[in-house]
Design a protein around this motif. Structure first.
Motif, PDB file in Angstrom:
ATOM      1  N   ALA A 181       0.865  -0.924   0.082  1.00  0.00           N
ATOM      2  CA  ALA A 181       0.065  -0.027  -0.024  1.00  0.00           C
ATOM      3  C   ALA A 181       0.878   1.212   0.110  1.00  0.00           C
ATOM      4  N   SER A 182       0.427   2.156  -0.838  1.00  0.00           N
ATOM      5  CA  SER A 182       1.057   3.493  -0.632  1.00  0.00           C
ATOM      6  C   SER A 182       0.492   4.796  -0.476  1.00  0.00           C
ATOM      7  N   GLU A 183       0.984   5.954   0.231  1.00  0.00           N
ATOM      8  CA  GLU A 183       0.256   7.006   0.262  1.00  0.00           C
ATOM      9  C   GLU A 183       1.239   8.108  -0.155  1.00  0.00           C
ATOM     10  N   LEU A 184       0.710   9.289  -0.529  1.00  0.00           N
ATOM     11  CA  LEU A 184       1.015  10.630  -0.788  1.00  0.00           C
ATOM     12  C   LEU A 184       0.916  11.367   0.527  1.00  0.00           C
ATOM     13  N   ALA A 185       1.620  11.963   1.027  1.00  0.00           N
ATOM     14  CA  ALA A 185       1.453  12.519   2.449  1.00  0.00           C
ATOM     15  C   ALA A 185       2.106  14.167   2.021  1.00  0.00           C
ATOM     16  N   THR A 186       1.202  14.986   2.334  1.00  0.00           N
ATOM     17  CA  THR A 186       1.538  16.388   2.287  1.00  0.00           C
ATOM     18  C   THR A 186       1.360  16.878   3.524  1.00  0.00           C
ATOM     19  N   TYR A 187       2.346  17.715   4.005  1.00  0.00           N
ATOM     20  CA  TYR A 187       2.353  18.350   5.197  1.00  0.00           C
ATOM     21  C   TYR A 187       2.767  19.897   5.096  1.00  0.00           C
ATOM     22  N   ILE A 188       1.779  20.544   5.723  1.00  0.00           N
ATOM     23  CA  ILE A 188       2.124  21.999   6.040  1.00  0.00           C
ATOM     24  C   ILE A 188       2.707  22.263   7.507  1.00  0.00           C
ATOM     25  N   VAL A 189       4.145  22.361   7.586  1.00  0.00           N
ATOM     26  CA  VAL A 189       4.583  22.065   9.115  1.00  0.00           C
ATOM     27  C   VAL A 189       5.262  23.605   9.092  1.00  0.00           C
ATOM     28  N   LYS A 190       5.906  23.613  10.589  1.00  0.00           N
ATOM     29  CA  LYS A 190       6.501  24.542  11.139  1.00  0.00           C
ATOM     30  C   LYS A 190       8.077  24.322  10.564  1.00  0.00           C
ATOM     31  N   LYS A 191       8.703  25.164   9.721  1.00  0.00           N
ATOM     32  CA  LYS A 191      10.018  25.037   9.321  1.00  0.00           C
ATOM     33  C   LYS A 191      11.087  24.756  10.461  1.00  0.00           C
ATOM     34  N   GLY A 192      11.835  23.909  10.192  1.00  0.00           N
ATOM     35  CA  GLY A 192      12.845  23.669  10.921  1.00  0.00           C
ATOM     36  C   GLY A 192      12.579  22.792  12.178  1.00  0.00           C
ATOM     37  N   THR A 193      11.457  22.131  12.005  1.00  0.00           N
ATOM     38  CA  THR A 193      11.219  21.340  13.241  1.00  0.00           C
ATOM     39  C   THR A 193      10.979  19.699  12.539  1.00  0.00           C
ATOM     40  N   PRO A 194      11.342  18.731  13.623  1.00  0.00           N
ATOM     41  CA  PRO A 194      11.229  17.361  12.996  1.00  0.00           C
ATOM     42  C   PRO A 194       9.909  17.119  12.241  1.00  0.00           C
ATOM     43  N   LEU A 195       9.828  16.371  11.268  1.00  0.00           N
ATOM     44  CA  LEU A 195       8.554  16.191  10.320  1.00  0.00           C
ATOM     45  C   LEU A 195       7.884  15.220  11.424  1.00  0.00           C
ATOM     46  N   VAL A 196       8.484  14.185  11.878  1.00  0.00           N
ATOM     47  CA  VAL A 196       7.653  13.229  12.466  1.00  0.00           C
ATOM     48  C   VAL A 196       7.977  13.143  13.984  1.00  0.00           C
ATOM     49  N   VAL A 197       6.929  13.204  15.139  1.00  0.00           N
ATOM     50  CA  VAL A 197       7.428  13.297  16.404  1.00  0.00           C
ATOM     51  C   VAL A 197       6.759  11.825  16.962  1.00  0.00           C
ATOM     52  N   PRO A 198       7.817  11.135  17.395  1.00  0.00           N
ATOM     53  CA  PRO A 198       7.349   9.879  17.841  1.00  0.00           C
ATOM     54  C   PRO A 198       6.713   9.952  19.003  1.00  0.00           C
ATOM     55  N   VAL A 199       5.731   8.949  19.409  1.00  0.00           N
ATOM     56  CA  VAL A 199       4.900   9.045  20.884  1.00  0.00           C
ATOM     57  C   VAL A 199       5.122   7.566  21.274  1.00  0.00           C
ATOM     58  N   LYS A 200       5.248   7.439  22.526  1.00  0.00           N
ATOM     59  CA  LYS A 200       5.448   6.350  23.219  1.00  0.00           C
ATOM     60  C   LYS A 200       4.096   5.846  23.721  1.00  0.00           C
TER      61      LYS A 200
END
Length: 133
Positions: free
Chosen positions: A114-133
């Motif tokens: 399976a595949s997705e196209l993910a488009t993010y509008i994000v704060k520049k200079g921050t990690p794109l992915v923030v892991p959660v425990k």
């Protein structure tokens, strides 16, 4: 054997020269390909677009993003779980909006890739992915 695979994956990521966005997002059974990263006219914001390929049964661990995500399923079937909401399964051609900071997962629930196209509008200079425990 599992430890060897994890070490090999870490070494591959560390030595491949991938962008910080991509290096943070790699998981076993999931391949992210950065397609676009561009500043927006809105100060401090950027758009990032990636293709995410999931092997059958692969799950993206709980995470969030420092901005909005629009997921478009290119092929296969992906189940998305946003926070405590009821999971939703999308097929090729369907989209999902994920608000900024919402913890979520994605899982390939089909028998093929399976595949997705993910488009993010994000704060520049921050990690794109923030892991959660």
């Amino acid at each position: 054997m599992k430890t060897i695979k994890l070490v090999a994956a870490a070494l591959l990521i560390a030595g491949s020269g991938v962008t910080p966005h991509m290096a943070q997002a790699q998981q076993l059974g999931i391949q992210r390909t950065d397609l676009l990263q561009h500043d927006l006219d809105v100060p401090g914001r950027e758009v990032v677009q990636v293709r995410v390929d999931f092997e059958p049964g692969a799950v993206a661990a709980k995470h969030s993003h420092p901005g909005e995500e629009v997921a478009y399923v290119l092929e296969g079937s992906l189940e998305y779980q946003l926070a405590d909401r009821t999971p939703v399964t999308l097929k090729a051609g369907e989209t999902l909006f994920i608000p900024a900071g919402v913890v979520h997962t994605a899982k390939n629930v089909g028998s093929d890739k399976a595949s997705e196209l993910a488009t993010y509008i994000v704060k520049k200079g921050t990690p794109l992915v923030v892991p959660v425990k």
